[in-house]
Design a protein around this motif. Structure first.
Motif, mmCIF file in Angstrom:
data_model
loop_
_atom_site.group_PDB
_atom_site.id
_atom_site.type_symbol
_atom_site.label_atom_id
_atom_site.label_comp_id
_atom_site.label_asym_id
_atom_site.label_seq_id
_atom_site.Cartn_x
_atom_site.Cartn_y
_atom_site.Cartn_z
ATOM 1 N N TRP A 162 59.349 67.766 34.016
ATOM 2 C CA TRP A 162 58.353 68.825 34.183
ATOM 3 C C TRP A 162 58.997 70.190 34.433
ATOM 4 C CZ3 TRP A 162 53.702 66.843 37.616
ATOM 5 C CH2 TRP A 162 53.002 65.869 36.890
ATOM 6 N N LYS A 163 59.976 70.220 35.319
ATOM 7 C CA LYS A 163 60.622 71.489 35.666
ATOM 8 C C LYS A 163 62.108 71.483 35.317
ATOM 9 C CE LYS A 163 57.367 72.499 39.434
ATOM 10 N NZ LYS A 163 57.218 72.808 40.888
ATOM 11 N N SER A 200 51.771 67.473 28.623
ATOM 12 C CA SER A 200 52.875 67.772 29.530
ATOM 13 C C SER A 200 54.143 67.051 29.083
ATOM 14 C CB SER A 200 52.518 67.339 30.956
ATOM 15 O OG SER A 200 51.380 68.020 31.429
ATOM 16 N N LEU A 201 55.232 67.373 29.753
ATOM 17 C CA LEU A 201 56.509 66.722 29.441
ATOM 18 C C LEU A 201 56.639 65.406 30.198
ATOM 19 C CD1 LEU A 201 58.837 69.846 29.426
ATOM 20 C CD2 LEU A 201 58.529 68.266 27.518
ATOM 21 N N ASP A 202 55.613 64.579 30.111
ATOM 22 C CA ASP A 202 55.653 63.261 30.726
ATOM 23 C C ASP A 202 56.623 62.366 29.969
ATOM 24 O OD1 ASP A 202 53.694 64.234 32.357
ATOM 25 O OD2 ASP A 202 52.180 62.752 31.836
ATOM 26 N N GLY A 447 52.624 79.533 20.865
ATOM 27 C CA GLY A 447 53.964 79.658 20.322
ATOM 28 C C GLY A 447 54.833 78.435 20.504
ATOM 29 N N GLU A 448 54.469 77.549 21.448
ATOM 30 C CA GLU A 448 55.283 76.372 21.715
ATOM 31 C C GLU A 448 54.650 75.135 21.106
ATOM 32 O OE1 GLU A 448 58.314 76.008 23.339
ATOM 33 O OE2 GLU A 448 58.333 78.176 23.111
ATOM 34 N N PRO A 449 55.451 74.269 20.477
ATOM 35 C CA PRO A 449 54.881 73.044 19.905
ATOM 36 C C PRO A 449 54.443 72.073 20.989
ATOM 37 C CG PRO A 449 57.268 73.002 19.748
ATOM 38 C CD PRO A 449 56.894 74.379 20.233
ATOM 39 N N VAL A 450 53.501 71.213 20.660
ATOM 40 C CA VAL A 450 53.048 70.181 21.599
ATOM 41 C C VAL A 450 54.205 69.207 21.814
ATOM 42 C CG1 VAL A 450 51.356 68.369 22.006
ATOM 43 C CG2 VAL A 450 50.691 70.440 20.748
ATOM 44 N N PRO A 451 54.626 68.991 23.072
ATOM 45 C CA PRO A 451 55.810 68.157 23.313
ATOM 46 C C PRO A 451 55.772 66.780 22.667
ATOM 47 C CG PRO A 451 55.257 69.347 25.305
ATOM 48 C CD PRO A 451 54.144 69.613 24.317
#
Length: 466
Positions: A162-163, A200-202, A447-451
């Motif tokens: 996540w961070k 999210s970046l799960d 601007g950011e792709p879906v993770p």
């Protein structure tokens, strides 16, 4: 599939775009690269299939209450049952580790008309191993069964990215590789993502696919992306609001696509733009507590860097002919309407003059697009609409969404609070489409792709030997 720490390090560096390692693709290119559900038609009966489900839901007393995300999974789950797959659903519920999927599993059982057992304590976090009990439960289940794993966010490994920064990845690559390998060895090596909102970046969405032999997008997710999501890329009218000023990033990315002609804003997003426009015009404008350093720990606080960002957006937008329709009055915390926000005051909704202005501008947009194909995207609510005193602006504008659609404009609502407001004050058919995942839509349109699309595309390339 065995995953080495070195492989996982490279994977995560691409995922986080460390040093520009991630291939740059458009949304369409990501979708073309990822297999769809039908690509798994040859998967044999009795095969375990891991389904990343959209299980972050609060089911109500009966079917149809609080379970729209769960209902979005049924086409994929039915497809798997018809082929005799042993489908293992996993995903998160909320952000608190103690949340449980017990009610979610029960509702899925009702929807699918079968028992959906919930497997708890499925991971030993001290060793990052999937329990033998879980592996045995999957192995002993009959073809066509559906099982669910307890909330993935009960385990720290789900949240480590996540961070994370590029500097963190070398120490994270080994535990992430161990976890992904365990899932492949003891649960499944075929993976379907049917969780539109899981942006999210799960680890379950973005790392586990690295260990899979085959991956695919679920039926619902694929339809949402290839249909309404792609259409939203051409939206000319954006109605955007949010409590946090960081939504400026999403709006800026949408505007950068070059299609947006008119922007309506409210909330903290509007406050940053309102302040910026005043500064550019040499006029004073107070944001009240939203710019008071004493409130810097509050979500509505707007730091100076956001004002500078907003100034850039307004200045560039004016050069490109983009019209920013900003509030001209506000409902303050005491319920009064005011054209100014004084020190110690906070705006919690747009005022009646702003509603009139928005309605006028909607009419102008409709008039300028008669006989033309056009789209509008609405995200968020205009105030603290969960309190009746600050719901007036949102409630009144819902009728404008219907007006736009009746005039031939395609109207898309980003889900979340915007969808809840439409459900409360209007009807689903007042608009063209309501997404079930606001954050994912903003990612896709920004601007950011879906993770998880990045992860699935990389997994598909591995599958092809690429």
């Amino acid at each position: 599939m065995s995953v080495t720490p070195a492989f996982m390090l490279d994977w995560c560096q691409k995922l986080l775009d460390v040093d520009g390692k991630r291939p740059q693709h458009t949304l369409s290119e990501y979708l073309e690269a990822i297999p769809k559900l039908d690509s798994l038609s040859d998967v044999a009966s009795g095969t375990p299939v891991l389904v990343r489900g959209d299980v972050d839901a609060k089911p109500g007393a009966k079917i149809g209450e609080g379970d729209i995300r769960l209902r979005s999974m049924t086409e994929t789950l039915s497809y798997g049952r018809e082929r005799g797959w042993k489908q293992v659903i996993f995903g998160h519920r909320g952000r608190k580790p103690e949340e449980t999927l017990a009610k979610v599993a029960a509702r899925l059982g009702e929807l699918m008309e079968c028992d959906v057992p919930l497997l708890s304590d499925w991971l030993d976090e001290s060793t990052l191993t999937v329990s033998d009990k879980t592996a045995e439960a999957i192995a002993s289940s009959p073809p066509g069964s559906i099982l669910a794993l307890e909330n993935t966010r009960r385990y720290d490994i789900e949240r480590v990215l996540w961070k994370a920064t590029g500097d963190d990845l070398p120490k994270l690559s080994e535990p992430l590789a161990k976890f992904a390998g365990e899932v492949a060895a003891k649960i499944a090596t075929t993976y379907v993502n049917e969780a539109l909102s899981a942006g999210s970046l799960d680890t379950s969405s973005t790392v586990v696919p690295a260990a899979m032999q085959r991956v695919a997008l679920g039926a619902y997710v694929a339809k949402e992306f290839t249909g309404p999501m792609l259409r939203c890329l051409d939206t000319e009218l954006v109605i955007f609001s949010g409590l946090k000023a960081d939504k400026l990033d999403d709006l800026e990315a949408m505007i950068a696509r070059g299609k947006v002609k008119m922007v309506f804003t409210a909330g903290s997003l509007a406050m940053a733009l309102k302040k910026a426009a005043a500064l550019l015009d040499g006029q004073p404008f107070s944001l009240g507590v939203a710019e008071d350093p004493g409130h810097s720990d509050k979500p509505y606080f707007i730091p100076e860097k956001r004002i500078e960002q907003a100034k850039r957006m307004v200045a560039e937008g004016r050069e490109k002919g983009i019209e920013f329709v900003l509030p001209v009055d506000f409902i303050l915390q005491d319920g009064s309407a005011s054209e100014t926000i004084g020190p110690g005051q906070q705006q919690l909704d747009i005022g009646p003059k702003t509603s009139e202005l928005f309605e006028k501008k909607v009419g102008e947009f409709i008039a300028s697009h008669q006989g033309q194909r056009a789209a509008a995207f609405h995200n968020g609510v205009f105030g603290k609409f969960e309190e009746e005193a600050f719901a007036g602006g949102t409630k009144r504008f819902v009728g404008q969404l219907k007006r736009l659609k009746e005039a031939g404009i395609e109207v898309f609502v980003g889900g979340g609070e915007g969808g809840a407001a439409l459900e409360k004050y209007g009807q689903p058919d007042d608009v063209t489409h309501v997404f079930t995942a606001g954050g994912t839509v903003l990612n896709a349109l920004g601007g950011e792709p879906v993770p998880y699309l990045v992860a699935l595309s990389m997994a598909a390339a591995n599958e092809k030997g690429g």
